[in-house]
Design a protein around this motif. Structure first.
Motif, PDB file in Angstrom:
ATOM      1  N   ALA A 157       0.807  -1.217   0.000  1.00  0.00           N
ATOM      2  CA  ALA A 157       0.000   0.000   0.000  1.00  0.00           C
ATOM      3  C   ALA A 157       0.842   1.270   0.000  1.00  0.00           C
ATOM      4  CB  ALA A 157      -0.935   0.004   1.208  1.00  0.00           C
ATOM      5  N   THR A 158       2.161   1.146   0.198  1.00  0.00           N
ATOM      6  CA  THR A 158       3.058   2.294   0.121  1.00  0.00           C
ATOM      7  C   THR A 158       3.555   2.446  -1.317  1.00  0.00           C
ATOM      8  OG1 THR A 158       5.114   1.073   0.565  1.00  0.00           O
ATOM      9  CG2 THR A 158       3.808   1.768   2.473  1.00  0.00           C
ATOM     10  N   GLY A 159       4.470   3.369  -1.525  1.00  0.00           N
ATOM     11  CA  GLY A 159       4.993   3.580  -2.867  1.00  0.00           C
ATOM     12  C   GLY A 159       6.253   2.810  -3.178  1.00  0.00           C
ATOM     13  N   VAL A 160       6.645   1.869  -2.308  1.00  0.00           N
ATOM     14  CA  VAL A 160       7.887   1.133  -2.506  1.00  0.00           C
ATOM     15  C   VAL A 160       7.795   0.257  -3.752  1.00  0.00           C
ATOM     16  CG1 VAL A 160       7.247  -0.913  -1.141  1.00  0.00           C
ATOM     17  CG2 VAL A 160       9.627  -0.235  -1.287  1.00  0.00           C
ATOM     18  N   ARG A 161       8.912   0.093  -4.452  1.00  0.00           N
ATOM     19  CA  ARG A 161       8.928  -0.728  -5.668  1.00  0.00           C
ATOM     20  C   ARG A 161       9.047  -2.205  -5.328  1.00  0.00           C
ATOM     21  NH1 ARG A 161      13.611   1.778  -9.215  1.00  0.00           N
ATOM     22  NH2 ARG A 161      14.579   1.789  -7.146  1.00  0.00           N
ATOM     23  N   PHE A 162       8.588  -3.039  -6.269  1.00  0.00           N
ATOM     24  CA  PHE A 162       8.493  -4.464  -6.014  1.00  0.00           C
ATOM     25  C   PHE A 162       9.846  -5.129  -5.811  1.00  0.00           C
ATOM     26  CE2 PHE A 162       8.643  -8.775  -7.931  1.00  0.00           C
ATOM     27  CZ  PHE A 162       7.972  -9.453  -6.910  1.00  0.00           C
ATOM     28  N   LEU A 163      10.820  -4.865  -6.669  1.00  0.00           N
ATOM     29  CA  LEU A 163      12.094  -5.581  -6.609  1.00  0.00           C
ATOM     30  C   LEU A 163      12.832  -5.339  -5.293  1.00  0.00           C
ATOM     31  CD1 LEU A 163      13.854  -7.557  -8.109  1.00  0.00           C
ATOM     32  CD2 LEU A 163      15.021  -5.631  -9.229  1.00  0.00           C
ATOM     33  N   PRO A 164      12.987  -4.083  -4.836  1.00  0.00           N
ATOM     34  CA  PRO A 164      13.614  -3.886  -3.517  1.00  0.00           C
ATOM     35  C   PRO A 164      12.823  -4.580  -2.405  1.00  0.00           C
ATOM     36  CG  PRO A 164      13.533  -1.822  -4.717  1.00  0.00           C
ATOM     37  CD  PRO A 164      12.713  -2.796  -5.500  1.00  0.00           C
ATOM     38  N   PHE A 165      11.501  -4.512  -2.494  1.00  0.00           N
ATOM     39  CA  PHE A 165      10.655  -5.190  -1.509  1.00  0.00           C
ATOM     40  C   PHE A 165      10.958  -6.683  -1.457  1.00  0.00           C
ATOM     41  CE2 PHE A 165       6.940  -7.968  -1.306  1.00  0.00           C
ATOM     42  CZ  PHE A 165       6.508  -7.754  -0.001  1.00  0.00           C
ATOM     43  N   LEU A 166      11.032  -7.315  -2.614  1.00  0.00           N
ATOM     44  CA  LEU A 166      11.250  -8.757  -2.668  1.00  0.00           C
ATOM     45  C   LEU A 166      12.634  -9.135  -2.135  1.00  0.00           C
ATOM     46  CD1 LEU A 166      10.330 -11.566  -3.507  1.00  0.00           C
ATOM     47  CD2 LEU A 166      11.216 -11.104  -5.803  1.00  0.00           C
TER      48      LEU A 166
END
Length: 230
Positions: A157-166
């Motif tokens: 729900a935040t603006g963080v991008r998928f790849l760094p998150f993963l």
């Protein structure tokens, strides 16, 4: 310093409690169930790759349904050993976190905002992620303010991008995963064979020490970021 110790103790104590519960159940199944634990592990070994795949699917589904992952991780160590169990759990985390992230971003984002928009932890997570996304992702995984499975949806729900998150969602959980699967392996060898795997005990101790050091480091970093915002 006391806060750092309390966070690390909380993580290790939580894992120890789950290990104790699994250990008691394993002992009961093995010694009062006519060797059923040994029979289960033998059945798993005979199934080849089928049993690990089935376990990982169940683990992924549990993560998407926001079921706590600690129990799955310890059981993976009991049934599959520390090395294989760790690899299976990290792979499951990658898949489960990805599914949760995309569900949270493209399907459930409105519901997540509605439920958590006034939650102080979510507000702080969203605010800090704008300035230090990689660091805050790592902090939230190493020092979990909310359960891992719930955090997947909050991060979506935040603006963080998928790849760094993963990447952060998997890499930062390695010490804790090794700690829990090593504990599960020790339980399994102790219950089934009555022996202590000293090498695995050393791995468990190293993983616990690493958790403590990481928590200490990230707590200091988090305090610095909080002071910057103030």
């Amino acid at each position: 310093m006391s806060s750092e110790k309390s966070h690390s103790k909380k993580i290790i104590l939580h894992g120890a409690v789950i290990m104790a519960v699994v250990g008691i159940l394993s002992f009961a199944v093995e010694h009062y169930g006519e060797g059923h634990l040994s029979a289960i592990t033998a059945w798993i070994e005979a199934r080849g790759n089928y049993a690990p795949l089935l376990f990982m699917v169940i683990n992924v589904v549990g993560m998407v349904l926001v079921i706590p992952q600690t129990l799955f991780t310890v059981v993976a160590g009991v049934l599959f050993g520390a090395v294989k169990g760790t690899a299976m759990c990290l792979a499951s985390m990658a898949v489960g976190s990805s599914i949760s992230f995309f569900l949270g971003r493209f399907v459930l984002r409105g519901r997540v905002f509605k439920k958590f928009r006034h939650d102080p932890n979510f507000m702080k997570m969203e605010m800090l992620s704008r300035k230090h996304p990689i660091k805050v992702l790592a902090l939230s995984r190493i020092v979990p303010v909310v359960p891992y499975s719930v955090a997947n949806y909050l991060w979506a729900a935040t603006g963080v991008r998928f790849l760094p998150f993963l990447i952060m969602s998997v890499v930062c959980l390695i010490p804790e995963t090794v700690f829990l699967t090593a504990g599960g392996h020790l339980l399994s060898s102790g219950v089934r064979m009555g022996t202590v795997d000293w090498e695995m005990l050393a791995v468990l101790a190293v993983a616990a020490a690493l958790i403590y050091l990481l928590v200490r480091a990230v707590q200091r970093s988090l305090e610095q970021d909080s002071n910057e915002i103030k």
